[in-house]
Scaffold this motif. Structure first.
Motif: not given
Length: 114
Positions: A4-10, A13, A82-83
């Motif tokens: 799974t990839t993590i959104e860059l913004d998440n 932050q 998610a992170t």
């Protein structure tokens, strides 16, 4: 097994929040269990309002969960965030914070707020 990839913004932050030594220490303290604000105050030797501000930022971002028991609020790591994979990696690289909680236990200052 799909990665799974993590959104860059998440990711950004989370890393920004963990860039603060106090918040990183708090995350290390809740890595293996839950802690009450009173325990953070003792371990970090900071005021309760200051600790609460850090916890609010972590909670608002979803990195920690809180559970109320009577008048006490206990915080724990949100392993479903998610992170979490990033958090887990970082926490494995810093000194274990369990020793600080053990020292509280031995001094009779570990809170048992049930």
């Amino acid at each position: 097994m799909a990665k799974t990839t993590i959104e860059l913004d998440n990711a950004a932050q989370t890393l920004k929040l963990l860039g603060d030594k106090t918040r990183l220490t708090i995350m290390g303290l809740v890595k293996d269990g839950e802690c009450c604000v009173c325990e953070f105050v003792e371990v970090l030797q900071m005021s309760q309002p200051s600790i609460s501000q850090h916890l609010r930022k972590l909670r608002d971002a979803g990195l920690v969960k809180e559970k109320r028991r009577g008048q006490w609020i206990f915080y724990s790591l949100n392993t479903s965030h998610a992170t979490y994979p990033i958090i887990q990696q970082i926490l494995e690289q810093i000194p274990d914070q369990k020793e600080k909680l053990r020292a509280l236990d031995e001094a009779g200052l570990r809170i048992q707020c049930d």
